[in-house]
Design an enzyme around this catalytic site. Structure first.
Site, PDB file in Angstrom:
ATOM      1  N   THR A  27      -5.875 -11.799   3.121  1.00 46.19           N
ATOM      2  CA  THR A  27      -6.976 -11.147   2.415  1.00 46.19           C
ATOM      3  C   THR A  27      -8.096 -12.146   2.124  1.00 46.19           C
ATOM      4  OG1 THR A  27      -5.914 -11.569   0.294  1.00 46.19           O
ATOM      5  CG2 THR A  27      -5.452  -9.439   1.331  1.00 46.19           C
ATOM      6  N   GLN A  34       2.095  -5.825  -3.326  1.00 44.83           N
ATOM      7  CA  GLN A  34       2.515  -5.918  -1.919  1.00 44.83           C
ATOM      8  C   GLN A  34       3.832  -5.138  -1.738  1.00 44.83           C
ATOM      9  OE1 GLN A  34       1.678  -9.399  -3.339  1.00 44.83           O
ATOM     10  NE2 GLN A  34      -0.347  -8.571  -2.996  1.00 44.83           N
ATOM     11  N   LYS A  58       2.040   2.404  -5.070  1.00 46.03           N
ATOM     12  CA  LYS A  58       2.832   2.007  -6.245  1.00 46.03           C
ATOM     13  C   LYS A  58       2.082   2.291  -7.541  1.00 46.03           C
ATOM     14  CE  LYS A  58       2.770  -2.151  -4.448  1.00 46.03           C
ATOM     15  NZ  LYS A  58       2.365  -1.983  -3.036  1.00 46.03           N
ATOM     16  N   GLY A  92      -4.228  -4.327  -4.233  1.00 45.77           N
ATOM     17  CA  GLY A  92      -5.249  -3.331  -4.524  1.00 45.77           C
ATOM     18  C   GLY A  92      -4.563  -2.054  -4.971  1.00 45.77           C
ATOM     19  N   HIS A  93      -4.652  -1.735  -6.251  1.00 44.37           N
ATOM     20  CA  HIS A  93      -3.944  -0.564  -6.770  1.00 44.37           C
ATOM     21  C   HIS A  93      -4.935   0.469  -7.283  1.00 44.37           C
ATOM     22  CE1 HIS A  93      -0.214  -3.302  -7.427  1.00 44.37           C
ATOM     23  NE2 HIS A  93      -0.502  -3.111  -6.164  1.00 44.37           N
ATOM     24  N   ASN A 148      -4.981 -10.312  -4.220  1.00 40.55           N
ATOM     25  CA  ASN A 148      -4.777  -9.736  -2.881  1.00 40.55           C
ATOM     26  C   ASN A 148      -4.302  -8.282  -2.997  1.00 40.55           C
ATOM     27  OD1 ASN A 148      -2.380 -10.667  -4.006  1.00 40.55           O
ATOM     28  ND2 ASN A 148      -1.499 -11.378  -2.091  1.00 40.55           N
ATOM     29  N   ASP A 207       0.807  -1.222   0.000  1.00 45.64           N
ATOM     30  CA  ASP A 207       0.000   0.000   0.000  1.00 45.64           C
ATOM     31  C   ASP A 207       0.840   1.271   0.000  1.00 45.64           C
ATOM     32  OD1 ASP A 207      -2.346  -1.532   0.061  1.00 45.64           O
ATOM     33  OD2 ASP A 207      -2.107  -1.817   2.213  1.00 45.64           O
ATOM     34  N   GLU A 208       1.957   1.237  -0.706  1.00 47.22           N
ATOM     35  CA  GLU A 208       2.833   2.419  -0.771  1.00 47.22           C
ATOM     36  C   GLU A 208       2.391   3.388  -1.868  1.00 47.22           C
ATOM     37  OE1 GLU A 208       3.956  -0.703  -1.171  1.00 47.22           O
ATOM     38  OE2 GLU A 208       5.419  -1.185   0.374  1.00 47.22           O
ATOM     39  N   THR A 220      -9.948  -5.395   1.202  1.00 45.47           N
ATOM     40  CA  THR A 220     -10.809  -5.932   2.260  1.00 45.47           C
ATOM     41  C   THR A 220     -11.503  -4.846   3.081  1.00 45.47           C
ATOM     42  OG1 THR A 220      -8.901  -6.027   3.724  1.00 45.47           O
ATOM     43  CG2 THR A 220      -9.423  -8.027   2.522  1.00 45.47           C
ATOM     44  N   GLY A 221     -11.136  -3.572   2.874  1.00 44.17           N
ATOM     45  CA  GLY A 221     -11.757  -2.478   3.620  1.00 44.17           C
ATOM     46  C   GLY A 221     -11.310  -2.381   5.077  1.00 44.17           C
ATOM     47  N   ARG A 222     -10.341  -3.224   5.479  1.00 45.41           N
ATOM     48  CA  ARG A 222      -9.892  -3.198   6.879  1.00 45.41           C
ATOM     49  C   ARG A 222      -9.145  -1.903   7.172  1.00 45.41           C
ATOM     50  NH1 ARG A 222      -6.398  -8.635   7.114  1.00 45.41           N
ATOM     51  NH2 ARG A 222      -6.007  -8.024   4.959  1.00 45.41           N
TER      52      ARG A 222
HETATM   53  P1  IMO Z   1      -0.844  -4.043  -2.358  1.00 44.55           P
HETATM   54  O1  IMO Z   1      -0.392  -4.533  -3.695  1.00 44.55           O
HETATM   55  C1  IMO Z   1      -0.940  -4.609   1.939  1.00 44.55           C
HETATM   56  C2  IMO Z   1      -1.085  -8.723   3.453  1.00 44.55           C
HETATM   57  C3  IMO Z   1      -2.353  -9.216   4.125  1.00 44.55           C
HETATM   58  C4  IMO Z   1      -1.762 -10.182   5.137  1.00 44.55           C
HETATM   59  C5  IMO Z   1      -0.608 -10.808   4.364  1.00 44.55           C
HETATM   60  C6  IMO Z   1      -0.933 -12.139   3.744  1.00 44.55           C
HETATM   61  O2  IMO Z   1      -2.149  -3.333  -2.364  1.00 44.55           O
HETATM   62  O3  IMO Z   1       0.247  -3.272  -1.681  1.00 44.55           O
HETATM   63  P2  IMO Z   1      -2.395 -12.883   1.658  1.00 44.55           P
HETATM   64  O4  IMO Z   1      -3.862 -12.716   1.384  1.00 44.55           O
HETATM   65  O5  IMO Z   1      -1.512 -12.254   0.633  1.00 44.55           O
HETATM   66  O6  IMO Z   1      -2.017 -14.312   1.976  1.00 44.55           O
HETATM   67  O7  IMO Z   1      -2.161 -12.084   3.056  1.00 44.55           O
HETATM   68  O8  IMO Z   1      -0.263  -9.873   3.351  1.00 44.55           O
HETATM   69  N1  IMO Z   1      -1.276  -8.195   2.088  1.00 44.55           N
HETATM   70  C7  IMO Z   1      -1.190  -6.884   1.776  1.00 44.55           C
HETATM   71  N2  IMO Z   1      -1.001  -5.809   2.557  1.00 44.55           N
HETATM   72  N3  IMO Z   1      -1.053  -4.447   0.609  1.00 44.55           N
HETATM   73  C8  IMO Z   1      -1.207  -5.516  -0.206  1.00 44.55           C
HETATM   74  O9  IMO Z   1      -1.142  -5.409  -1.530  1.00 44.55           O
HETATM   75  C9  IMO Z   1      -1.331  -6.802   0.380  1.00 44.55           C
HETATM   76  N4  IMO Z   1      -1.524  -8.045  -0.098  1.00 44.55           N
HETATM   77  C10 IMO Z   1      -1.475  -8.886   0.952  1.00 44.55           C
HETATM   78  O10 IMO Z   1      -3.042  -8.165   4.752  1.00 44.55           O
HETATM   79  O11 IMO Z   1      -1.214  -9.471   6.221  1.00 44.55           O
HETATM   80 MG    MG Z   2      -3.316  -2.107  -1.539  1.00 44.71          MG
END
Ligand code: IMO
Ligand code: MG
Length: 427
Positions: free
Chosen positions: A130, A227, A16, A40-41, A38, A13-14, A304-306
């Site tokens: 997720t 991620q 990107k 979300g961009h 998993n 979630d930087e 996931t909206g968390r």
């Molecule tokens: P973007 O691309 C932030 C986290 C989940 C969980 C861990 C494992 O948007 O940066 P998973 O469903 O992958 O087995 O979950 O990784 N996680 C992310 N956290 N941004 C994401 O993607 C993530 N994708 C997975 O919250 O802690």
């Molecule tokens: Mg994200």
């Protein structure tokens, strides 16, 4: 020719997506190499907001080829829905601009059921996934016997035979874990997945061979990481990670493009830190400052909206991410979110059981007890969303970015001060 990589250096979630979108104009191919839906961009483009999960961000640009590489785990139902959500809004998505690797692995319904069961049974040690069946699909990939790849869907007879075996096994284990679970029906899965395969047929190719040809033709290629480096299964905060190489380490294995072909490695960092899911987070703020950052930065998960956990910028963790990826430069995102704080802090070292270190621990037991050694910087208390060049930024904000660069040992080339494309300072 430029082969550029954009990779997150923290826990995801930087922002990107914004940098990838920004660079897409100068690239002909955008490649995802790991993860699945998993991710979300969010991309703002022509006054519209697009939320992408499995599709590479490049899909939004005419003339760009978007590639889903071999390293991904693909939920075909989710992919088709995402494709439709774009075509419904007039964005072109067809076999001419979206390629899906025949080597990518397929997420099946039991992976999602297993993801939920493993999480439920882990109690306090739940990873906080997720829930998309990502880890359980990668588990079957590594285990081999129960894996289905996209290309397998086009070999009907072997697919059917394999699916029967897998579903029988999964029903046995799932029912042992939870007798209330409805048994899976191989016939239904088979017919649904043949239908998905049919709809995806024009997209499925050997993307590795295709990318090798693109390299030979000197096409500009952009790798889009999902991620972040600290969620990397090998280099991250194991076991609180995702199941793929989400640092730059995944580029080679997840696309077939040799690492040395990459000419520019951009690390994306948020001006503070967030994390969703479980796992240690030394600079986490459980106070009104953390809540302020969450509110101003809209720090709620795209998938996931968390609510995301928020904290100060952690230079120990992020510098480690930068070293693992070998970044040449960084993009500092969401600097505007900190604008109203009286004081901002950066973690420059950890105190672990009385010892000061700038090494990132290998084990969560050490990270859990790490106390952040904070460097305090006076806040600038000024809206910066209208800045367009470095000199428009107040001295305090410049000093903050300089501190991050100094601690990471890497120069900043982008500073983002708002979601829109124009709200980007190029250095
Ligand atoms: P973007 O691309 C932030 C986290 C989940 C969980 C861990 C494992 O948007 O940066 P998973 O469903 O992958 O087995 O979950 O990784 N996680 C992310 N956290 N941004 C994401 O993607 C993530 N994708 C997975 O919250 O802690
Ligand atoms: Mg994200």
């Amino acid at each position: 020719m430029s082969v550029t990589s954009v990779v997150g250096l923290q826990w995801g979630d930087e922002a990107k997506g914004k940098i990838v979108d920004f660079l897409t104009d100068s690239h002909e191919v955008v490649v995802r190499y790991q993860g699945g839906n998993n991710a979300g961009h969010t991309v703002k483009f022509d006054g519209e907001t697009y939320k992408l999960s499995l599709l590479p961000t490049g899909i939004l640009r005419p003339g760009v080829k978007a590639v889903i590489g071999n390293g991904l785990v693909v939920n075909p139902d989710a992919l088709l829905k995402e494709m439709k959500s774009l075509t419904d809004r007039g964005i072109r998505v067809d076999g001419g601009n979206l390629l899906v690797s025949d080597r990518a692995h397929v997420i099946l319904p039991y992976h999602i059921v297993e993801d939920a069961i493993f999480e439920k049974r882990s109690g306090n040690h739940a990873i906080g996934t997720t829930g998309r069946g990502i880890g359980t699909c990668y588990r079957d990939k590594a285990g081999r016997t129960h894996a289905i790849r996209i290309g397998d869907l086009y070999h009907r007879e072997t697919f059917r035979a394999k699916l029967d075996e897998i579903v029988a096994f999964k029903n046995l284990t799932l029912r042992a874990l939870d007798p209330a679970i409805e048994p899976l029906d191989a016939d239904t899965i088979y017919s649904n997945y043949l239908d998905y395969a049919d709809k995806l047929r024009s997209h499925v190719v050997d993307t590795t061979a295709w990318l090798h040809r693109s390299l030979k033709e000197k096409k500009n290629i952009l790798f889009e990481g999902a991620q972040g480096s600290l969620l990397d299964v090998d280099h991250g905060t194991f076991p609180y990670v995702t199941s793929s190489n989400s640092s730059a380490a995944g580029i080679h294995s997840g696309s077939g493009v040799p690492q040395r072909a990459v000419t520019r490695m951009i690390g994306v960092v948020k001006a503070y830190t967030t994390r969703v899911g479980g796992g240690p987070f030394p600079t986490e703020l459980h106070n009104e400052i953390g809540q302020h950052i969450r509110d101003v930065g809209h720090e709620y998960g795209t998938v996931t909206g968390r609510p995301r956990r928020c904290g100060w910028f952690d230079a120990v963790a992020t510098a480690y991410g930068a070293r693992v990826c070998g970044v040449d430069e960084i993009a500092v995102m969401l600097l505007d979110v900190l604008a109203q704080l009286d004081e901002v802090c950066v973690c420059e070292a950890y105190d672990i059981r009385g010892e000061r270190t700038t090494d990132f621990p290998s084990h969560v037991e050490d990270l859990e007890v790490a106390k952040p050694v904070l460097r305090k910087i006076p806040g600038w208390k000024q809206d910066i969303t209208h800045a367009r060049k470095l000199s428009d930024l107040p001295a305090g904000a410049r000093r903050y970015v300089d501190t991050i660069c100094e601690l990471l040992g890497v120069p900043a080339k982008f500073i983002s001060i708002g979601p829109d494309r124009e709200q980007t300072i190029l250095l």
